[in-house]
Design a protein around this motif. Sequence first.
Motif, PDB file in Angstrom:
ATOM      1  N   LYS A   1       0.711  -1.043   0.074  1.00  0.00           N
ATOM      2  CA  LYS A   1      -0.043   0.136  -0.033  1.00  0.00           C
ATOM      3  C   LYS A   1       0.737   1.379  -0.088  1.00  0.00           C
ATOM      4  N   LEU A   2       2.254   1.102   0.042  1.00  0.00           N
ATOM      5  CA  LEU A   2       3.130   2.304   0.035  1.00  0.00           C
ATOM      6  C   LEU A   2       3.353   2.736  -1.394  1.00  0.00           C
ATOM      7  N   SER A   3       3.605   4.061  -1.372  1.00  0.00           N
ATOM      8  CA  SER A   3       4.337   4.619  -2.617  1.00  0.00           C
ATOM      9  C   SER A   3       5.655   4.170  -2.793  1.00  0.00           C
ATOM     10  N   GLY A   4       6.278   4.366  -3.875  1.00  0.00           N
ATOM     11  CA  GLY A   4       7.669   4.074  -4.247  1.00  0.00           C
ATOM     12  C   GLY A   4       8.515   4.736  -3.250  1.00  0.00           C
ATOM     13  N   ALA A   5       8.507   5.904  -3.204  1.00  0.00           N
ATOM     14  CA  ALA A   5       9.196   6.773  -2.186  1.00  0.00           C
ATOM     15  C   ALA A   5       9.239   6.466  -0.659  1.00  0.00           C
ATOM     16  N   LYS A   6       7.844   5.970  -0.345  1.00  0.00           N
ATOM     17  CA  LYS A   6       7.646   5.346   1.036  1.00  0.00           C
ATOM     18  C   LYS A   6       8.364   4.027   1.327  1.00  0.00           C
ATOM     19  N   ARG A   7       8.240   3.360   0.069  1.00  0.00           N
ATOM     20  CA  ARG A   7       8.865   2.021   0.103  1.00  0.00           C
ATOM     21  C   ARG A   7      10.434   2.124   0.211  1.00  0.00           C
ATOM     22  N   ASP A   8      10.838   2.856  -0.375  1.00  0.00           N
ATOM     23  CA  ASP A   8      12.629   3.322  -0.123  1.00  0.00           C
ATOM     24  C   ASP A   8      12.834   3.469   1.184  1.00  0.00           C
ATOM     25  N   HIS A   9      12.083   4.587   1.790  1.00  0.00           N
ATOM     26  CA  HIS A   9      12.261   5.030   3.032  1.00  0.00           C
ATOM     27  C   HIS A   9      12.138   3.767   4.167  1.00  0.00           C
ATOM     28  N   PHE A  10      10.985   3.022   3.927  1.00  0.00           N
ATOM     29  CA  PHE A  10      11.120   1.855   4.662  1.00  0.00           C
ATOM     30  C   PHE A  10      12.197   1.173   4.365  1.00  0.00           C
ATOM     31  N   ARG A  11      12.679   0.551   3.539  1.00  0.00           N
ATOM     32  CA  ARG A  11      13.629  -0.227   3.097  1.00  0.00           C
ATOM     33  C   ARG A  11      15.230   0.231   3.792  1.00  0.00           C
ATOM     34  N   ALA A  12      15.266   1.497   3.710  1.00  0.00           N
ATOM     35  CA  ALA A  12      16.472   2.071   4.237  1.00  0.00           C
ATOM     36  C   ALA A  12      16.496   1.856   5.891  1.00  0.00           C
ATOM     37  N   ASN A  13      15.486   2.096   6.554  1.00  0.00           N
ATOM     38  CA  ASN A  13      14.984   1.987   7.903  1.00  0.00           C
ATOM     39  C   ASN A  13      15.324   0.743   8.368  1.00  0.00           C
ATOM     40  N   ASN A  14      14.609  -0.188   7.735  1.00  0.00           N
ATOM     41  CA  ASN A  14      14.096  -1.567   8.266  1.00  0.00           C
ATOM     42  C   ASN A  14      15.006  -2.537   7.851  1.00  0.00           C
ATOM     43  N   ILE A  15      15.695  -2.688   6.657  1.00  0.00           N
ATOM     44  CA  ILE A  15      16.242  -3.936   5.987  1.00  0.00           C
ATOM     45  C   ILE A  15      17.700  -3.788   5.841  1.00  0.00           C
ATOM     46  N   GLY A  16      18.528  -4.672   6.238  1.00  0.00           N
ATOM     47  CA  GLY A  16      19.947  -4.928   5.772  1.00  0.00           C
ATOM     48  C   GLY A  16      19.835  -5.897   4.755  1.00  0.00           C
ATOM     49  N   PHE A  17      20.558  -5.656   3.631  1.00  0.00           N
ATOM     50  CA  PHE A  17      20.344  -6.660   2.463  1.00  0.00           C
ATOM     51  C   PHE A  17      21.911  -7.089   2.007  1.00  0.00           C
TER      52      PHE A  17
END
Length: 246
Positions: free
Chosen positions: A80-96
């Motif tokens: 349900k998130l926009s692309g920009a919000k998903r980028d923000h989510f990923r930076a804060n929550n995911i180590g890859f």
Amino acid sequence: MNTSNPNANNTIVNLRDVRFRWKRTSDLVLDIETLEISKGEKVFIKGPSGSGKSTLLNLMAGVLVSEAGQVNVNGSALDKLSGAKRDHFRANNIGFIFQMFNLIPYLSVLENVTLPLDFSANRKKSFPSAKEVRTDAIRLLSNLGISEDMLKRPVTDLSIGQQQRVAAARAMIGAPPLLIADEPTSSLDYNTRESFIKLLFSECEQSDITLVFVSHDGSLEKLFDRSIELSSINKASSNANTEVAA
Ligand code: ADP
Ligand code: MG
């Protein structure tokens, strides 16, 4: 437990009826009714090359978006998130950790490790200043077997095994809630693989990081809390253009 708060439960990854295909006209690559991963788990997902492992990880990280279903990660509905919000989510929550590491060749070991903090206030917030960032980078690297005298070296000077440890330190700095590892051991020999995974585990345990690790190499699964055969949860697996594992 307060059951009215959906974030109060112990689930960090929750997929429901998720479908994904690359093009509108192509076959489904993923069709997953349910996949649930609990906080603190170390999960191994296995499948041959081409079976959709990287696609699944990219859905969990919000790099790709499913055409149907719910992808919930750490309390956020990624679908349900926009692309920009998903980028923000990923930076804060995911180590890859990527198969090919993706280190930045013109940066030093230390600069590579601390890079994710420039993109995430959440991951940076436990560090009052650059001094603490450096101290934690040294701690992480040392736990992963990289000594302090390598900090200023260009990453291109390091062996493959050392580069993979730097990539792991980069993915774990600032303790993102979810660590995603996409075949990170495929360029290491067997003994190094096992010791690398044990180092990942000890850092995940210390920093409360949940680990989702994919590989075509089933010999590693015994090390994990849980192992999932991707084809057993993916109804589209018969469509997959699977090749013999490399
Ligand atoms: P695995 O990581 O298990 O090797 P992938 O998730 O990379 O598998 O690929 C799953 C399927 O999706 C394969 O059939 C592959 O060819 C296809 N695929 C992967 N990436 C792309 C892409 N960028 N565009 C189109 N098809 C892709
Ligand atoms: Mg892959």
